[in-house]
Write an enzyme that holds these catalytic residues in place. Structure first.
Site, short mmCIF file in Angstrom:
data_model
loop_
_atom_site.label_atom_id
_atom_site.label_comp_id
_atom_site.label_asym_id
_atom_site.label_seq_id
_atom_site.Cartn_x
_atom_site.Cartn_y
_atom_site.Cartn_z
N THR A 126 34.28 35.56 16.86
CA THR A 126 35.44 35.51 17.72
C THR A 126 35.88 36.93 18.01
OG1 THR A 126 36.07 33.48 16.66
CG2 THR A 126 37.83 34.62 17.80
N ASP A 135 33.85 23.08 15.02
CA ASP A 135 35.27 23.07 14.67
C ASP A 135 35.86 21.67 14.68
OD1 ASP A 135 35.40 25.75 14.16
OD2 ASP A 135 36.56 26.28 15.92
N SER A 147 41.44 24.64 16.67
CA SER A 147 41.16 26.07 16.50
C SER A 147 42.18 26.70 15.58
CB SER A 147 41.24 26.75 17.86
OG SER A 147 41.12 28.15 17.73
N SER A 148 41.83 27.87 15.06
CA SER A 148 42.79 28.68 14.31
C SER A 148 43.19 29.93 15.07
CB SER A 148 42.17 29.14 12.98
OG SER A 148 41.81 28.03 12.22
N THR A 193 36.04 33.04 21.88
CA THR A 193 35.01 32.96 20.84
C THR A 193 33.79 32.17 21.28
OG1 THR A 193 34.69 32.34 18.51
CG2 THR A 193 36.00 30.84 19.86
N GLY A 238 38.21 35.58 12.95
CA GLY A 238 38.06 35.33 11.51
C GLY A 238 38.23 33.88 11.09
#
Ligand code: DON
Length: 574
Positions: free
Chosen positions: A383, A425, A454-455, A401, A475
């Site tokens: 990402t 994901d 997603s984060s 990403t 990350g």
């Protein structure tokens, strides 16, 4: 697990500074020597590759706004930073306008029409991590080009062709490979993508690895970018590019069809907003969990005098980890694509909810995490993040990403770009939750057209109506915690933006129940104190690449902090 492979790929980034053509290389965290922030009076772009930052800076200098510069930077990264810069992936853009209002563009990949929750289980019900993360079935319908076009249509000011042309030139004429890129490309062609002839052809010299100092030209990618320049998003989602993607899928058991590409739409969303000690936080809503988890953690920590604890002291790391544990449990329980699932965003980001979570924190003792804590019965981490501020104070925070470094490792033959492996994901399958961090909750199972959780946490900080900072990071699940700590470093510890970016970071994600701290992060005695409180602690590795911008409150200058964890990164202002 793919997450570990991805982190492995991240760690491949060498700390070699010799090839960094500017003062933006420099020290790794904890090392002596200052290398920033870069100062400029009007505009600033900070990204993973100085050439991409220059592409964005040139757009600003020519009178384009921050959205224009973000698009030019993102497309240039698709050429110069193939590990994560992309047109074959997706991501998020958070925009804050000079009048204080904000918006968000969601260009997250979507599951193809033929997707289903059990698509990574074999006929015996056995889950295959390899198919989930490393196959044509790991590829989500890409969103980046649609997202950039939408952002441009709604908020751009420059001509589209002028934003795409610099990336066409970079791909056509080539650019010099750095030490870090050479290492990454040899990993791609010798390991991850070695089974895909188009990948080997695009990223090696007739099979031989690129070396630092070689010229990398990408003629197929230049033609694809040329179609995007001339036709807009239609140059990606229809015609030649779409046909090449769908053919690659049909020939290899992938699910994405021309219809999936035709159906893809980016969405404009209302950002998540919170406050922290008088600062306003603007971040990404679902399908990212980033904004919700960030605001939850800040709300919890607002109840403590964290500055008095001391930066990266045992009490501080303990309270950070306990806040992280609780926000990540909420994430696993509730967060997913809100177009498909009711996500109680407004409840989760309240001060009351944080207060009730805070009450469960023992100031001297670690609590525990277990899959059985879940009200219901999953998600997965190359990402890249970049930050832009223009002369008027418009701020743009973009994280996008391919999921893992180089995504699925699959270059579309004839089109020259890498495909994501973002389907990784989605939760692996119904009920598959483990102590090791696999999550099997229902909301984030793969369904046709759903976006995977997603984060990514592109965020903007303001105070009293004025722009303060633009932050974000790659990350995987560590992203949210990296962004949290950059903000805490500025607000609570009074660091300047470069110090805040450089400072060693800490990560906890509920499951697995461990604290991870960057190599030089804390003293051995601090680790001992944390262990005595009941925390398992792992030291090592690097966490995030938080390319950020802050406004100097006294002068209004833009202060660009490139993260020294990648020496190729660069802050460019004008
Ligand atoms: O959307 C997400 O949260 C992940 N796919 C991001 C992956 C990532 O950050 C990998 N980077 N190191």
């Amino acid at each position: 697990m793919e997450r570990h492979k991805t982190l492995g790929a991240l760690l491949l980034l060498p700390a070699l500074l010799a090839l960094t053509p500017s003062g933006q290389g420099g020290s790794i965290p904890g090392a002596a020597g200052r290398h920033g922030p870069e100062r400029a009076p009007s505009g600033m772009v900070v990204s993973e590759h100085w050439l991409a930052s220059e592409a964005g800076r040139d757009v600003l200098a020519a009178g384009g706004n921050a959205v224009d510069a973000a698009i030019a930077t993102g497309l240039a990264l698709a050429v110069t930073h193939p590990a994560a810069g992309n047109i074959g992936g997706g991501g998020f853009m958070v925009i804050r306008f000079p009048n204080g209002t904000s918006t968000a563009i969601d260009f997250r990949e979507k599951a193809p029409l033929a997707a289903h929750p059990e698509m990574w289980l074999d006929e015996n019900g056995e889950y295959s991590s390899d198919v989930h993360h490393n196959s044509h079935r790991a590829v989500g319908v890409p969103g980046t080009v649609a997202g950039f076009e939408k952002a441009h249509r709604l908020y751009g000011s420059a001509a589209w062709v002028d934003l795409v042309e610099p990336s066409v030139v970079l791909a056509e004429e080539g650019f010099l490979v750095t030490e870090g890129l050479a290492e990454g490309l040899s990993y791609l062609v010798e390991r991850k993508g070695s089974g895909y002839p188009a990948t080997v052809a695009a990223f090696s010299k007739d099979g031989a690895p690129y070396q630092a100092g070689d010229l990398l030209r990408q003629p197929d990618l230049a033609r694809t970018l040329g179609r995007i320049r001339d036709e807009g998003a239609a140059g990606f989602y229809h015609g030649e590019t779409a046909r090449l993607v769908a053919e690659e899928m049909r020939a290899n058991g992938g699910l994405i069809t021309e219809e999936d590409l035709d159906l893809y739409q980016a969405r404009e969303r209302t950002p998540v907003r919170g406050t922290y000690r008088g600062y306003e936080i603007v971040s990404m809503p679902p399908p990212s969990s980033g904004g919700v988890a960030l605001v939850t953690m800040l709300n919890i920590l607002e109840g403590y005098d964290v500055a008095a604890m001391g930066h990266n002291s045992a009490p501080y790391v303990h309270h950070l980890a306990e806040a992280m544990r609780r926000a990540f449990r909420d994430r696993a329980t509730y967060l997913a694509d809100q177009d498909f699932v009711d996500v109680p965003v407004h409840t989760l980001i309240t001060k009351e909810h944080a207060g009730s979570l805070r009450e469960t924190i023992d100031p001297a003792r670690a609590s525990t995490s277990a899959p059985s804590d879940l009200a219901q019965g999953y998600e997965s981490p190359e990402t890249t993040h970049y930050s832009v501020v223009d002369a008027d104070g418009m701020a743009v925070s973009v994280t996008y990403t391919l999921e893992a470094g180089y995504g699925a490792g699959i270059v579309v033959p004839g089109a020259g770009f890498l495909l994501n492996n973002e389907m990784g994901d989605f939760n692996a399958g119904p009920g598959l939750t483990t102590d090791r961090g696999l999550i099997g909750t229902d909301p984030n199972l793969a369904r046709p057209q759903q976006r995977m959780l997603s984060s990514m946490t592109p965020s903007i900080v303001a105070k009293d109506g004025e722009l303060v900072a633009v932050v974000g990071s790659p990350g995987g699940r560590t992203i949210i915690n990296t962004v949290l700590q950059v903000i805490l470093n500025v607000v609570d510890f009074g660091m300047d933006i470069q110090e805040a970016v450089d400072a060693p970071r800490v990560h906890h994600q509920w499951l697995p129940d461990r604290i991870r701290i960057e190599e030089e992060g804390v003293e051995a005695s601090t680790v001992a104190e944390l262990e005595a409180m009941g925390h398992p602690v792992d030291m090592g590795g690097r966490q995030g690449l938080a390319h950020s911008i802050m406004i100097d409150p006294a002068t209004g200058e833009r202060l660009g902090a490139a993260d020294p964890r990648n020496p190729d990164s660069g802050a460019r202002g004008h």
